[in-house]
Design an enzyme around this catalytic site. Structure first.
Site, PDB file in Angstrom:
ATOM      1  N   SER B  19       0.847  -1.194   0.000  1.00 55.83           N
ATOM      2  CA  SER B  19       0.000   0.000   0.000  1.00 55.83           C
ATOM      3  C   SER B  19       0.882   1.244   0.000  1.00 55.83           C
ATOM      4  CB  SER B  19      -0.900   0.018   1.246  1.00 55.83           C
ATOM      5  OG  SER B  19      -1.505   1.280   1.390  1.00 55.83           O
ATOM      6  N   HIS B  20       0.315   2.375  -0.372  1.00 54.01           N
ATOM      7  CA  HIS B  20       1.028   3.651  -0.286  1.00 54.01           C
ATOM      8  C   HIS B  20       1.288   4.043   1.157  1.00 54.01           C
ATOM      9  CE1 HIS B  20       0.346   4.115  -4.491  1.00 54.01           C
ATOM     10  NE2 HIS B  20       0.797   5.347  -4.508  1.00 54.01           N
ATOM     11  N   SER B  21       0.542   3.407   2.069  1.00 53.43           N
ATOM     12  CA  SER B  21       0.639   3.783   3.476  1.00 53.43           C
ATOM     13  C   SER B  21       1.066   2.589   4.316  1.00 53.43           C
ATOM     14  CB  SER B  21      -0.723   4.312   3.933  1.00 53.43           C
ATOM     15  OG  SER B  21      -0.953   3.998   5.290  1.00 53.43           O
ATOM     16  N   LEU B  81      -2.820   1.007  -5.408  1.00 53.41           N
ATOM     17  CA  LEU B  81      -3.035   1.733  -6.668  1.00 53.41           C
ATOM     18  C   LEU B  81      -1.763   2.424  -7.163  1.00 53.41           C
ATOM     19  CD1 LEU B  81      -3.463   4.975  -5.457  1.00 53.41           C
ATOM     20  CD2 LEU B  81      -5.514   3.833  -4.680  1.00 53.41           C
TER      21      LEU B  81
END
Lengths: 202, 142
Positions: B19-21, B81
């Site tokens: 994930s981006h986080s 994403l």
């Protein structure tokens, strides 16, 4: 276009010039990325190209192909945004196509870059006109058949011409119509890559 | 590489959540493991954010996570994403960055992660894990 062989030293200067340009334009790239992106394009590329310059200085590759594959690998590992794998793929694919030759002609570089640009299009699932890097890269590679200066000009024009386009890829595409009226940050940084190439071959 | 050759016939497919986080990746991993119930546990690793704790995608963290969960039966990589998708695709295209048998799974991140961990923990092979995760797309919510 001259048939003088371009050697590894010139490719290293190209990447260093690109790093210097990205450094100089980082704020502008981030500014362009603010209204339609997540405001990190300048700082991401700055981190990536700083790592590229460092890696090339620490262990200078001896072939043009190795310079580009080393640079591409650094970008994939260090950028942290979508531009990392995209630029990384561009340079790695181009570098692999150049093979082990100690020197390459401008035409060989053009053909290799064509493959690199096609790989970027495939990775991102995008085409010319989607308001992406491709809008600068594609015309630049076409114009490379004329000269390095023409390629730089075509890339710059391609970047400027993304302004009225609606984004079809990436975070900017969520904005739909509202992505119009902004110059694409990725196309802008792609133009820097060709400006750097024109600079070191002038 | 076959499961027999590397990790034994009962080796489990590993799951990597990108994930981006960092907190999102960690939490989804915790959720998926929590919902998978008892029995054999598939190895799950989160690769979220950048090494300095910021938002983004780190090739380094992804590669490390994939190596951690590789038991020789393949590694299913689920992503959120943008740069997470592109980074994993670029790493797979490199050929030697991720363990052999690593695969980017086309699936919704949270629902796909739960399906992947449940099926992998039950001993399913990589094809079945990928299919179960991808099937999560077909579950309509209205």
């Amino acid at each position: 276009m001259t048939e003088t062989a371009l050697d590894a030293a010139l490719f290293i200067r190209w990447m260093q010039a690109a790093a210097a340009l990205v450094d100089r334009e980082a704020e502008r790239l981030t500014e362009l990325d603010s209204p339609i992106g997540d405001a990190d394009h300048g700082s991401n590329l700055q981190r990536g190209f700083t790592a590229v310059a460092k890696a090339l200085e620490a262990e200078p590759p001896v072939t043009p192909g190795a310079v580009l594959t080393t640079a591409g690998r650094q970008l994939i590992s260090t950028v942290g945004g979508a531009s990392g794998p995209l630029y990384g793929t561009l340079l790695r694919r181009t570098g692999k196509a150049l093979g082990d030759a100690p020197g390459v002609t401008a035409e060989e570089l053009r053909a290799a870059l064509r493959g690199g640009v096609d790989a970027v299009a495939q990775l991102g699932g995008s085409a010319v006109g989607d308001k992406t890097m491709l809008d600068a890269l594609d015309p630049a590679v076409e114009a490379l058949a004329t000269s390095f200066a023409a390629a730089a000009e075509a890339a710059e024009k391609g970047a400027v011409d993304t302004t009225p386009l609606q984004a079809r890829k990436g975070r900017a595409s969520y904005l739909g119509e509202r992505s119009k009226g902004h110059q694409d940050p990725g196309a802008t940084s792609s133009a820097l890559l060709f400006a750097a190439l024109a600079e070191v071959t002038a | 590489m076959s499961a027999e050759a590397a990790g034994g016939a009962d080796a489990l497919v590993g799951i990597v959540l990108v994930s981006h986080s960092g907190p999102v990746a960690e939490s989804v991993a915790e959720l998926a493991v929590g919902l998978s119930g008892g029995g054999a546990k598939a190895p799950v690793a989160a690769a979220g954010g950048t090494p300095d704790g910021g938002l983004g995608t780190s090739a380094e963290l992804i590669t490390e996570a994939a190596r951690t969960v590789d038991r020789g039966a393949g590694v299913a990589v689920l992503v959120d994403l943008g740069s997470a998708v592109l980074t994993v695709k670029a790493l797979l295209a490199e050929g030697d960055e991720l363990p052999e048998g690593s695969r980017l799974v086309d699936a919704p991140f949270v629902e796909g992660a739960v399906a992947a961990v449940v099926t992998a923990s039950a001993g399913a092979d990589l094809d079945a894990v990928a299919a179960a995760a991808g099937e999560a797309y077909s579950y309509r919510k209205e």
